[in-house]
Each structure stands twice: as structure tokens, then as C-alpha cells.
Enzyme design. Structure first.
Site, PDB file in Angstrom:
ATOM      1  N   ARG A  40       0.834  -1.208   0.000  1.00 58.39           N
ATOM      2  CA  ARG A  40       0.000   0.000   0.000  1.00 58.39           C
ATOM      3  C   ARG A  40       0.868   1.256   0.000  1.00 58.39           C
ATOM      4  NH1 ARG A  40       2.599   2.238   3.219  1.00 58.39           N
ATOM      5  NH2 ARG A  40       2.588   2.136   5.474  1.00 58.39           N
ATOM      6  N   HIS A  47       0.978   8.509  10.931  1.00 54.16           N
ATOM      7  CA  HIS A  47       1.141   8.545  12.390  1.00 54.16           C
ATOM      8  C   HIS A  47      -0.125   9.056  13.074  1.00 54.16           C
ATOM      9  CE1 HIS A  47       5.312   7.185  12.907  1.00 54.16           C
ATOM     10  NE2 HIS A  47       5.418   7.590  11.656  1.00 54.16           N
ATOM     11  N   GLY A 135      11.251  -3.019   3.001  1.00 53.28           N
ATOM     12  CA  GLY A 135      11.808  -1.875   3.718  1.00 53.28           C
ATOM     13  C   GLY A 135      11.604  -0.545   3.002  1.00 53.28           C
ATOM     14  N   GLY A 137       8.730   1.071   3.042  1.00 55.01           N
ATOM     15  CA  GLY A 137       7.593   1.762   3.652  1.00 55.01           C
ATOM     16  C   GLY A 137       6.315   1.527   2.878  1.00 55.01           C
ATOM     17  N   ASP A 185      -2.277  -0.480   7.740  1.00 47.99           N
ATOM     18  CA  ASP A 185      -1.665  -1.311   6.692  1.00 47.99           C
ATOM     19  C   ASP A 185      -2.466  -2.589   6.458  1.00 47.99           C
ATOM     20  OD1 ASP A 185       0.166   0.685   6.901  1.00 47.99           O
ATOM     21  OD2 ASP A 185       1.762  -0.541   7.765  1.00 47.99           O
TER      22      ASP A 185
HETATM   23  C1  GLA Z   1       3.569   2.130   9.761  1.00 49.21           C
HETATM   24  C2  GLA Z   1       2.534   1.422  10.630  1.00 49.21           C
HETATM   25  C3  GLA Z   1       1.135   1.997  10.396  1.00 49.21           C
HETATM   26  C4  GLA Z   1       1.127   3.512  10.507  1.00 49.21           C
HETATM   27  C5  GLA Z   1       2.241   4.109   9.653  1.00 49.21           C
HETATM   28  C6  GLA Z   1       2.345   5.607   9.825  1.00 49.21           C
HETATM   29  O1  GLA Z   1       3.340   1.835   8.416  1.00 49.21           O
HETATM   30  O2  GLA Z   1       2.510   0.046  10.338  1.00 49.21           O
HETATM   31  O3  GLA Z   1       0.235   1.435  11.315  1.00 49.21           O
HETATM   32  O4  GLA Z   1       1.225   3.931  11.841  1.00 49.21           O
HETATM   33  O5  GLA Z   1       3.508   3.531   9.970  1.00 49.21           O
HETATM   34  O6  GLA Z   1       1.197   6.222   9.358  1.00 49.21           O
END
Ligand code: GLA
Length: 392
Positions: A40, A47, A135, A137, A185
Site C-alpha cells: 500500500r 502517524h 523496507g 515503507g 496497513d
Molecule cells: C507504519 C505502521 C502503520 C502507521 C504508519 C504511519 O506503516 O505500520 O500502522 O502507523 O507507519 O502512518
């Protein structure tokens, strides 16, 4: 031939074929069930999921595919093939009472799901393949968890409620890899819809689909290819600071807080970091709602402004950006045809997301290739479907 800096999705059919071939070569028989789950990219709302806020992610065309078959033993044997090579792990089924987190570290994402799957899990063999960069993100972890869960549903002939499924995969991540993530996520990876972003209310766990305008604009993801520590102390610390702010205000989470409450924390001379985190969360939740509205009416200029504002408070107040992400956003801001850019996801490296006119994409890439200090990878984020069982 695409440039090596472009990541092109392999496609479900090719990944499935690859996984089935590896299964036959490894286990000397055919897989009987298969599942896929995407990665995704979050458009806005970072956050804030662990503060019960709003998030607006889309599911990517990049996938994890898992194939498997029961093996008439009380063990699970799993082979994973990804950009970091081939890895193997064997571990006991949950009813043995011996299923615990441990080495190899990657297998904890699978074990956590096996441990939390509702109903009996019989021993199975599985092969996991993925074209998602690790890794970056882009939720490769949630993708593996949800794909594994979906495979277990296929093997068991069951269908778990999608919200429950996302929650169980989140619990798996808390308990086995030990990452105290929010729900975003696992939720989007489970429930993403082609051509749509999902506005997820992380309090009620309800979501609404927001159509992504077709036509002359696209979502470009740029992987910085750097990873500073996230699962270490930084992410849990941000989460704890937000919880502290909520407690000081007498709320269960920062979802209830307003900018007036942030002013109150300032007047009370609370810890400066706690105040900054709270301010980001309050502003980001409001921005995410506004962004969804702006997307619906096609006001891409406003969406872009909100992207930049989000990046700024993630950088200055939440302090989860890094020089590489800041540089990508700064370059994008000077390119004609870019509406907005921001870091996306947990931060400390990973990826930036950019809303850009299709006609400007090549120019933007050239600028980044000549000015960005690192080695970027570009991914076109076509909003795609969430997890599904596959026919083999
Ligand atoms: C990571 C966490 C999510 C979310 C994001 C920041 O991907 O797994 O739950 O907190 O950071 O938005």
C-alpha cells in the site's frame, strides 16, 4: 526496456506461476490453494492510525502471492523468495503449544498469523513470492501477513470478516515481530479497491471509498532506498508520546483533541515533544478528512497543498522524516505539473508519494535522477484491489 530505476509490477499470473513452480520443485507435489495481497501507499494521514484518526491509503499493484498445501504433519514449512533471496523456515502448528517468535526474523510475520488464525491450523507447506520492495515503507510486512491469512482461509475453506481479519493480522504483528503498528496497513491490504483510495476511520473501523480521478494525473511513489531504524525505538516512542498527550487531556486517544487542546498542553508547559506530536496528529486528522473531500470534487490543487503541509508536520513536529525524503519533496516542489509531495508511511527512510500530471512525470524523474543524492526507484501507484484467494 524500462530504466532500472523503474519498478514494474510482475503481475498476479506470473507471480502465481513462479510460486507454484517453486512449490513443486521444493515439495515434490502441487500446491492446492493460493492467495495474493498487495502493498500500500498512504496518500495522507500518517502517524494517526494509532491515535484513532483518519487515513487515506491505496492498495498497490505490487503483490505477495502465497501458495500452499496441507502436509499431514504438525509442522509448517515455508519458503520465501523475494528481492532479498530465498529463505526457508520450519515451525510447529499452534496446537503444539510451542509456536513462539524467534529466528529467522522474517518468519515471525507468518508465524504470528498462524498463531492468531481463528480455528484449527493443520500442518502445511507454503511458498511466498513477492515483487514488493522490502523496507520501502510500502507495507511488505502487512502484505505477507494478509496473504498468509488468506491462504489459511483457502486451505480451511473459511471466510473471516475482513475487519476482523485486519485486526488479527495487526495483532500478529504486535505479538510476533513485536512492532506496535496501527491498523492502517492490514486494513487497506485486506480491503483496498481498484481505482479507489479508502478513507479509513481508525476509531469505528468503518471505511468509505474515494474514487481516484482518472485522466491526466497519477500517483508516483519514489523509494529513497534508505532505511533508518523504525522498528527499533522510534515508532513505539512516537506512539507512546501521543498516548501521553491523550492522557494529559483526559481522552482515550488524540482523535478527540482539537487545536484548542494543543494550546492547553502548551499553557500547562507539558513536555515539548509530547506537544509537538499532538499538534501533528490533530492537524493531520483534519487534513486527511479535507483531502478526501478535495479528491472527491477533483480539487487536486488543494490535495497537493495538503500533501506539502502533511510532510512539513511529519518532518518538524512528528520528526519522522529524514534528509533523503526531505530532498525528494523539495525537488518535486519545484517541478511544474506536480500538485504535491510528501513522505508516506512510518518514515525514517522508505518512500515519498507524489501527485503529478502524467505529462510531467518524465521531467520529474529526470530532475530527481540528476539532483537526488541517493539511488531512487520509481513505482507507479495504480490503485488496485486488496487481498484475494486465487484459483490454481
Ligand atoms: C507504519 C505502521 C502503520 C502507521 C504508519 C504511519 O506503516 O505500520 O500502522 O502507523 O507507519 O502512518
Amino acid at each position: 526496456m524500462p530504466a532500472p530505476t523503474d519498478a514494474v509490477s510482475t503481475g498476479e499470473t506470473s507471480l502465481l506461476r513462479r510460486a507454484c513452480d517453486i512449490f513443486v520443485a521444493t515439495f515434490k507435489r502441487s500446491a492446492t490453494a493460493a492467495a495474493a495481497a498487495p502493498g500500500r501507499v498512504n496518500l495522507i494521514g500518517d502517524h494517526v492510525d494509532y491515535c484513532e484518526g483518519y487515513v487515506l491509503p491505496v492498495a498497490l499493484p505490487f503483490l505477495t502471492v502465497v501458495v500452499g498445501a496441507h502436509n499431514d504433519t504438525s509442522s509448517c514449512r515455508v519458503v520465501s523468495v523475494s528481492d532479498s533471496g530465498r529463505q526457508e523456515a520450519t515451525f510447529p502448528i499452534p496446537s503444539s503449544g510451542q509456536l513462539k517468535p524467534g529466528e529467522p526474523a522474517w518468519s515471525n510475520y507468518v508465524k504470528g498469523v498462524v498463531a492468531n488464525f481463528p480455528g484449527t491450523v493443520k500442518g502445511f507447506d507454503a511458498v511466498i513470492v513477492s515483487d514488493l520492495p522490502m523496507g520501502a515503507g510500502l507495507s511488505s510486512s502487512a502484505s505477507v501477513e494478509v496473504a498468509t491469512f488468506t491462504l489459511l482461509e483457502a486451505l480451511a475453506g473459511s471466510n473471516v470478516d475482513p475487519v476482523k481479519k485486519a485486526q488479527l493480522c495487526q495483532k500478529a504483528e504486535h505479538e510476533f515481530p513485536g512492532m506496535p503498528c496501527g491498523i492502517m496497513d492490514q486494513y487497506i491490504v485486506t480491503m483496498g479497491k481498484k481505482d479507489h483510495a479508502l478513507l479509513i476511520d481508525c476509531r469505528s473501523l468503518e471505511s468509505t471509498q474515494v474514487p481516484i480521478p482518472h485522466g491526466d494525473t497519477g500517483i508516483l511513489v519514489i523509494n529513497t532506498n534508505v532505511k533508518h531504524q523504525l522498528t527499533g525505538s522510534e515508532y513505539p516512542q512516537r506512539r507512546a508520546q501521543c498516548q501521553k498527550a491523550a492522557e494529559l487531556l483526559g481522552f482515550p486517544s488524540l482523535r478527540d483533541a482539537t487545536s484548542e487542546h494543543v494550546e492547553d498542553l502548551k499553557r500547562r508547559k507539558c513536555d515539548l515533544d509530547v506537544i509537538r506530536r499532538a499538534q501533528h496528529v490533530v492537524e493531520e486528522i483534519r487534513r486527511t478528512e479535507e483531502c478526501a473531500k478535495s479528491l472527491r470534487v477533483g480539487d487536486l490543487e488543494r490535495v497537493g497543498e495538503l500533501f506539502y503541509e502533511s510532510h512539513e508536520t511529519l518532518r518538524d513536529l512528528m520528526e519522522v522524516s529524514c534528509p533523503e525524503l526531505d530532498q525528494l519533496v523539495a525537488i518535486a516542489k519545484t517541478v511544474d505539473g506536480v500538485y504535491g509531495a510528501r513522505m508516506t508511511g512510518g518514515g525514517f527512510g522508505g518512500s515519498a508519494v507524489i501527485l503529478v500530471k502524467n505529462a510531467a512525470v518524465e521531467h520529474l524523474k529526470r530532475r530527481i535522477l540528476s539532483e537526488y543524492k541517493g539511488t531512487p526507484t520509481f513505482l507507479v501507484a495504480v490503485p488496485s484491489d486488496g487481498a484475494r484467494k486465487l484459483n490454481i
